[in-house]
Design an enzyme around this catalytic site. Sequence first.
Site, short mmCIF file in Angstrom:
data_model
loop_
_atom_site.label_atom_id
_atom_site.label_comp_id
_atom_site.label_asym_id
_atom_site.label_seq_id
_atom_site.Cartn_x
_atom_site.Cartn_y
_atom_site.Cartn_z
N CYS A 153 -78.06 62.26 -28.52
CA CYS A 153 -78.03 63.71 -28.66
C CYS A 153 -77.88 64.09 -30.12
O CYS A 153 -77.67 65.24 -30.44
CB CYS A 153 -77.00 64.36 -27.75
SG CYS A 153 -75.33 63.86 -27.93
N CYS A 180 -56.33 57.99 -29.65
CA CYS A 180 -55.73 58.20 -30.96
C CYS A 180 -54.84 59.43 -30.85
O CYS A 180 -54.30 59.71 -29.78
CB CYS A 180 -56.80 58.36 -32.03
SG CYS A 180 -57.85 59.80 -31.78
#
Lengths: 364, 68
Positions: A181, A323
Amino acid sequence: MSRFERQTILPDFGHEGQQKLKAARVLVVGAGGLGCPALLHLAAAGVGTIGIADGDNISESNLNRQTLFGQQHTGRPKAETAAELLKEKYPDITFNVIPEFLNNKNALEILSGYDLVLDGSDNFGTRYMINDACMLLNKPLVMGAIYQYEGQVTVFNYGETPVNYRDLYPDPPQSHEVPNCSETGVLGVLPGLIGTLQATEAIKIISGLGKVLTNKVLFYNLKTSGFFEVAVSPNSDSEKGIPSSEDAFRSKDYNITCGLSENISWEKALDWKQNLKSSILVDIREPDEEPLLKREDIDQIPISVLAEDQERVRSFENIILFCKSGQRSDRMAGELKKQFPEKKVFSVEGGILHPASPVNSEEK
Amino acid sequence: MLAEKLPQPKFEFPYQKDSDELLKALNQEYPFLEDLKFSLAVDKQLVQEKTPLKGSEEIALLPPFSGG
């Protein structure tokens, strides 16, 4: 003599049609490959008020298809430049410059000032967001989209049995279902055609001319010169995906990350770690990052280490990264997926800051 | 993204009794389809629920496009 004489002498259009165009307010989302030709024709046809929403600047590689702009415009903002160029040609038309990308925080307010929306955006997140906003505000939406040598165009939320994007594709694709994309190639004339078809449908809706392209999607294949129409009926299931209120719309997550990774929830991440064979759940934050999270089912491999050395994850089939906020893990997951295309690589959405993360949910 | 991975832009496929079975068989024959998003059309009508097949229908795989 009028600029619109050749339109007003048309039997089914006439002065009445022209008057309707003049009174109309159309929002064009994206002044790109689709937006440029659409804007040009809407303005030339005499649409009285045109909103141009785009937060991007013109770059040289846009010029093959973004036909309002030329070499001298590179680096300039798209929405403002498009309005300026069109205003020069047609000073009597009102152009509203919206120099930002639409998102679910600003869309309802912006859209509410228009009668019709033309979607010339370039990503699925925005497309679903605009679809839902138009459903909530009950605005007709002229959708156009392209991929390489193919295009599709249709009209949503209009007519006696209105359909919407979710009738066609109930949910946005996951990032792994969109192979690339990021930027793909496109022959500039393709969005020229599709954007012009969008403007055509917008003009038909406003002026009440002919039969509008609703309840069917028109596919065009540039290589085979083939047009293909597919009929679409309303599907009660499609409503499930549309937020039930404006508040629900504003808090819905429309971000579809364009990494090669798939985003998953904490719930899924912990469940999969426990129940999927050969899976590893990795905290990729640096060792000094707060809040600390030590659990037996979580491995600590800082991103600085993981970027250089994948030894510790190599033996697993399912690699789940998190994270602090989900951004680095998404990027890193994309990198890992490139290295190990046969593995499943996931990023935990929202990271450790997410309300459902073990840090937040265990404190309660 | 889809057409370029299939053997031909147009091809014949063994008979399946309905659209669900067809999708299953297509996924089996072309496993990469499982990772791609697309809708099915049978004789130019979008499939929104299980649709019985006779065997002579024209089936189209319709991926969503996002480019603009």
